[in-house]
Structure formats: C-alpha cells, structure tokens
Write an enzyme that holds these catalytic residues in place. Structure first.
Site, PDB file in Angstrom:
ATOM      1  N   CYS A  15       0.818  -1.222   0.000  1.00  0.00           N
ATOM      2  CA  CYS A  15       0.000   0.000   0.000  1.00  0.00           C
ATOM      3  C   CYS A  15       0.848   1.268   0.000  1.00  0.00           C
ATOM      4  O   CYS A  15       0.361   2.337  -0.353  1.00  0.00           O
ATOM      5  CB  CYS A  15      -0.926   0.027   1.210  1.00  0.00           C
ATOM      6  SG  CYS A  15      -2.024  -1.374   1.267  1.00  0.00           S
ATOM      7  N   HIS A  59      -3.510   7.175   3.047  1.00  0.00           N
ATOM      8  CA  HIS A  59      -3.926   5.915   2.434  1.00  0.00           C
ATOM      9  C   HIS A  59      -5.334   5.591   2.933  1.00  0.00           C
ATOM     10  O   HIS A  59      -5.638   5.721   4.114  1.00  0.00           O
ATOM     11  CB  HIS A  59      -2.951   4.807   2.823  1.00  0.00           C
ATOM     12  CG  HIS A  59      -3.422   3.437   2.443  1.00  0.00           C
ATOM     13  ND1 HIS A  59      -3.879   3.147   1.185  1.00  0.00           N
ATOM     14  CD2 HIS A  59      -3.517   2.286   3.161  1.00  0.00           C
ATOM     15  CE1 HIS A  59      -4.236   1.875   1.140  1.00  0.00           C
ATOM     16  NE2 HIS A  59      -4.026   1.331   2.330  1.00  0.00           N
ATOM     17  N   ASN A  63     -10.404  -0.043  -0.017  1.00  0.00           N
ATOM     18  CA  ASN A  63      -8.942  -0.003   0.031  1.00  0.00           C
ATOM     19  C   ASN A  63      -8.390  -0.429  -1.329  1.00  0.00           C
ATOM     20  O   ASN A  63      -8.529  -1.583  -1.718  1.00  0.00           O
ATOM     21  CB  ASN A  63      -8.465  -0.950   1.138  1.00  0.00           C
ATOM     22  CG  ASN A  63      -6.961  -0.951   1.306  1.00  0.00           C
ATOM     23  OD1 ASN A  63      -6.224  -0.436   0.470  1.00  0.00           O
ATOM     24  ND2 ASN A  63      -6.503  -1.546   2.397  1.00  0.00           N
TER      25      ASN A  63
HETATM   26  O1  UT7 Z   1      -4.120  -1.279   3.517  1.00  0.00           O
HETATM   27  C1  UT7 Z   1      -3.147  -1.893   4.308  1.00  0.00           C
HETATM   28  C2  UT7 Z   1      -3.404  -1.751   5.733  1.00  0.00           C
HETATM   29  N1  UT7 Z   1      -4.645  -2.328   6.118  1.00  0.00           N
HETATM   30  C3  UT7 Z   1      -5.316  -1.791   7.086  1.00  0.00           C
HETATM   31  O2  UT7 Z   1      -4.900  -0.776   7.579  1.00  0.00           O
HETATM   32  C4  UT7 Z   1      -6.520  -2.478   7.614  1.00  0.00           C
HETATM   33  C5  UT7 Z   1      -6.467  -2.534   9.110  1.00  0.00           C
HETATM   34  N2  UT7 Z   1      -7.523  -3.243   9.771  1.00  0.00           N
HETATM   35  C6  UT7 Z   1      -8.839  -2.893   9.712  1.00  0.00           C
HETATM   36  O3  UT7 Z   1      -9.238  -1.998   9.000  1.00  0.00           O
HETATM   37  C7  UT7 Z   1      -9.792  -3.616  10.632  1.00  0.00           C
HETATM   38  O4  UT7 Z   1      -9.052  -4.359  11.560  1.00  0.00           O
HETATM   39  C8  UT7 Z   1     -10.818  -4.533   9.909  1.00  0.00           C
HETATM   40  C9  UT7 Z   1     -11.835  -3.699   9.179  1.00  0.00           C
HETATM   41  C10 UT7 Z   1     -10.095  -5.456   8.958  1.00  0.00           C
HETATM   42  C11 UT7 Z   1     -11.554  -5.382  10.945  1.00  0.00           C
HETATM   43  O5  UT7 Z   1     -12.192  -4.537  11.887  1.00  0.00           O
HETATM   44  P1  UT7 Z   1     -12.031  -4.782  13.454  1.00  0.00           P
HETATM   45  O6  UT7 Z   1     -12.865  -3.806  14.134  1.00  0.00           O
HETATM   46  O7  UT7 Z   1     -10.544  -4.761  13.741  1.00  0.00           O
HETATM   47  O8  UT7 Z   1     -12.646  -6.208  13.648  1.00  0.00           O
HETATM   48  P2  UT7 Z   1     -11.967  -7.530  14.225  1.00  0.00           P
HETATM   49  O9  UT7 Z   1     -11.063  -8.146  13.221  1.00  0.00           O
HETATM   50  O10 UT7 Z   1     -11.402  -7.228  15.572  1.00  0.00           O
HETATM   51  O11 UT7 Z   1     -13.244  -8.443  14.399  1.00  0.00           O
HETATM   52  C12 UT7 Z   1     -14.290  -8.109  15.323  1.00  0.00           C
HETATM   53  C13 UT7 Z   1     -15.459  -9.036  15.099  1.00  0.00           C
HETATM   54  C14 UT7 Z   1     -15.054 -10.507  15.034  1.00  0.00           C
HETATM   55  O12 UT7 Z   1     -16.073 -11.256  15.682  1.00  0.00           O
HETATM   56  P3  UT7 Z   1     -15.860 -11.803  17.167  1.00  0.00           P
HETATM   57  O13 UT7 Z   1     -14.628 -12.640  17.145  1.00  0.00           O
HETATM   58  O14 UT7 Z   1     -15.725 -10.580  18.034  1.00  0.00           O
HETATM   59  O15 UT7 Z   1     -17.133 -12.563  17.418  1.00  0.00           O
HETATM   60  C15 UT7 Z   1     -15.072 -10.819  13.581  1.00  0.00           C
HETATM   61  O16 UT7 Z   1     -15.331 -12.162  13.310  1.00  0.00           O
HETATM   62  O17 UT7 Z   1     -16.090  -8.735  13.843  1.00  0.00           O
HETATM   63  C16 UT7 Z   1     -16.215  -9.955  13.100  1.00  0.00           C
HETATM   64  N3  UT7 Z   1     -16.153  -9.627  11.666  1.00  0.00           N
HETATM   65  C17 UT7 Z   1     -17.235  -9.341  10.937  1.00  0.00           C
HETATM   66  N4  UT7 Z   1     -18.544  -9.268  11.248  1.00  0.00           N
HETATM   67  C18 UT7 Z   1     -19.391  -8.937  10.266  1.00  0.00           C
HETATM   68  C19 UT7 Z   1     -15.050  -9.549  10.889  1.00  0.00           C
HETATM   69  N5  UT7 Z   1     -15.418  -9.216   9.641  1.00  0.00           N
HETATM   70  C20 UT7 Z   1     -16.751  -9.082   9.638  1.00  0.00           C
HETATM   71  C21 UT7 Z   1     -17.699  -8.766   8.650  1.00  0.00           C
HETATM   72  N6  UT7 Z   1     -19.002  -8.699   8.994  1.00  0.00           N
HETATM   73  N7  UT7 Z   1     -17.343  -8.492   7.361  1.00  0.00           N
END
Ligand code: UT7
Length: 329
Positions: free
Chosen positions: A115, A256, A286
C-alpha cells in the site's frame, strides 16, 4: 540534497465502472451493511471487469495525464509502478504498461512496497530526476485486488477495490514548488501481519496453496490497525519536520484509504483537523497502492489543491511499510 528537485505535473485516474455495495456481500457470507460501514467506513468499491486489467487501467490513466501535459508516450523516460496485485508475475507490471501505452523510450519497472508502493515509487522517481536519469516519469499506483481477495474470509473480502492513479513527475521548475520532503520506513519483522504466500517459489501452486488459500491476501486486521494509526501519525510528523513545516502549514492531508477509523485516528493524533483530510474510502474501499494517486487526482479536480498548496501524503501497508511526503503544489 537541496529540494525541491522534482514536482508533480498532471494527475489522472481510471476507475472501473462496476460497483459492489455492502449489500452484495450480504449474499456471500454473514455480514451486514451496518457492520461494514461502522467498522470500515466503506459503502462501495469498484470491481474491474476481465478487460480492465492493471495494464489497461494504468494505460488509460497515463494517456490522460500525458494529454494534459501535451506529451506523447514516446516522451516518457521512465514508468515506475507500485502494485501488489500484478496482472502476471513476470515480466514486471510496468513492462506490460509500457507495451500497451507504447512508451517505447521508457525504462519500466515495479516498486514492491504494497500500500506504500506509490509513495516509494515517487521517491525512486525523484532520485532518477536528481541523477539526470530521466525527466518525464510516469509514477503509477494500480491494483486489481478483487482478484486476490479471499471471498471465504469476511474480514478482508469486504475491504478491497480496484483502480489506477498516475502522476507525471518532472524536474522542479522553480525553487519553491515540488517535493519538500520524503520519509520512508519498513519493519519486515511484521511481514506476517499482512501477506500473500501462494504462487511464489516458497509455496508454488499445488495442494498446500489450495488448502491454505495461499493465493489470497491474509491480514491480521486488528494488529495492522494498531500499527497503522501509530506509524502513520509519526510519519506525518517526520515528513513535516524534514520539510521544516508544522501541521498548521498543511492545506490537505491525503492518507492511504484503508479504513475511516484509521484515517480519523491518524489525523487526530497528528493534530490535523477533519476539514483538511481527504476521504474517499467510502466510495473506493482499500485500493492499496492506487489509493493515494486516485485521491490526489480527485482532490486536484475538485479544486482542493491548487498552486502553492501544501499537501501531505501518508501511506501504510504490507511489509510493514509506511511513508510520507510533503509537496508544495
Ligand atoms: O491497507 C493496508 C493496511 N490495512 C489496514 O490498515 C486495515 C487494518 N484493519 C482494519 O481496517 C480492521 O481491523 C478490519 C476492518 C479489517 C476489521 O475490523 P475490526 O474492528 O478490527 O474487527 P476484528 O477483526 O477485531 O473483528 C471483530 C469481530 C469478530 O467477531 P468476534 O470474534 O468478536 O465474534 C469478527 O469475526 O467482527 C467480526 N467480523 C465481521 N462481522 C461482520 C469480521 N469481519 C466481519 C464482517 N461482517 N465483514
């Protein structure tokens, strides 16, 4: 080295027409528009068709930038491409763009920094201009991430979009306008937070790659998120310090576009008010290396950047890599 050495000429971008909304993902797995919007800020992203290869999208954008500069493809001295989703692994993406564009006099190569690839490519182009290796350099960020996204993984599949952005870089024409500072940083020890293992010599196509979904992007989202906020805010400070400026001097921050929460937290930590932050993650998702040049082109066309504007670009991504650039437009 005394800057500015290089300036940004015309910008352009190419966005595929097909749009995927959050509702489209509700058909694929257990997710919702509310979750995606609240956790990422993304409403829709663009999906390239079979014909809209990276070579095609980057060439269309490059033609527009060259037209605006009154140049032809033969006038281009170099093509430097940031991408993480190459049309094919060999030759480099830049070679295929050079061929389709007909830039027969250009040296062409890729810069691999995920990225952050576009900002790394800008840095390489500035060095080429400084050394007299080239004068008219197409710097491109282009991605077709939707072809390497894992549609069985709801935490990553919803994030990515396709597109291409380009800037024509050239020697600075006066002593004040152009790139004022560049800051590049990498921590390869954190490479396993965001990677794609399949298809290389380590994990060739076969049963293991198939079983582990090695062909697709894998990301430890929460971990990457934490590093992104801290390191992007620091990168803003570093580039400003190197340019001898403060946050008050900035007219526009173009970060970004990975996640609205990362963008807002970065701006807050860096002390930059919301009105001075360019945001289009809601419409594009993204697009990795393409995200900054697409946003830059939009900002120029919307009149948010004009002659004399101080613009801060900041990127973060796989590697981990991060980078920032201050430019006086
Ligand atoms: O471009 C390069 C750099 N990339 C980035 O900077 C991306 C960085 N990361 C992020 O933007 C975020 O971490 C994400 C958007 C990828 C994920 O968001 P989050 O708030 O960090 O969620 P998480 O991974 O901590 O997951 C929280 C919950 C989980 O459920 P449990 O374990 O708490 O029951 C996931 O399974 O959200 C769940 N989850 C979803 N639920 C509904 C993960 N994806 C989804 C989804 N829909 N699409």
């Amino acid at each position: 080295m005394k800057r500015p050495i290089a300036e940004f000429g015309p910008t352009a971008c190419y966005i595929p027409t097909k749009v995927a909304t959050n509702a489209d993902f509700e058909q694929m797995f257990d997710t919702s528009d509310e979750w995606i919007l609240e956790r990422t800020g993304i409403r829709e992203r663009h999906w390239a068709s079979d014909e809209e290869t990276i070579a095609f999208m980057a060439t269309e954008a490059s033609k527009r930038a060259l037209d605006e500069a009154g140049l032809t493809p033969e006038d281009v001295d170099a093509i430097v491409v940031g991408t993480a989703s190459w049309d094919r692994l060999l030759p480099s993406q830049a070679c295929d763009i050079q061929a389709v564009l007909g830039a027969t006099n250009a040296a062409a190569f890729d810069v691999g920094a995920a990225c952050s690839g576009f900002l790394y490519a800008v840095s390489v182009a500035e060095g080429m201009i400084a050394s007299g290796t080239g004068e008219q350099i197409l710097v491109i960020g282009a991605e077709r991430l939707t072809r390497i996204a894992d549609y069985t993984d709801r935490s990553t599949a919803i994030l990515f979009g396709d597109g291409a952005g380009v800037v024509l870089m050239r020697p600075a024409t006066d002593g004040t306008r152009g790139i004022l500072s560049i800051y590049l940083k990498t921590d390869g020890r954190l490479g396993d937070l965001l990677y794609r293992s399949g298809g290389g010599s380590l994990q060739p196509p076969g049963e293991v790659m198939e079983r582990e979904h090695g062909y697709f992007i894998k990301m430890a989202g929460r971990e990457v998120f934490k590093h992104a906020v801290r390191l992007m805010a620091d990168a803003c400070d570093q580039a400003l310090r190197r340019a001898g400026l403060t946050v008050d001097d900035i007219d526009l921050l173009i970060p970004h576009q990975a996640n609205i929460r990362i963008i807002e937290a970065t701006a807050k930590r860096a002390g930059i008010p919301k009105e001075k932050v360019y945001i289009n993650v809601d419409r594009f998702g993204n697009t990795s290396a393409a995200s900054i040049p697409i946003a830059l082109d939009e900002a120029v066309r919307a009149g948010r950047i004009g002659p004399g504007s101080i613009v801060l670009l900041v990127a973060f991504g796989g590697g981990l890599t991060w980078a920032s650039i201050v430019i006086r437009w």
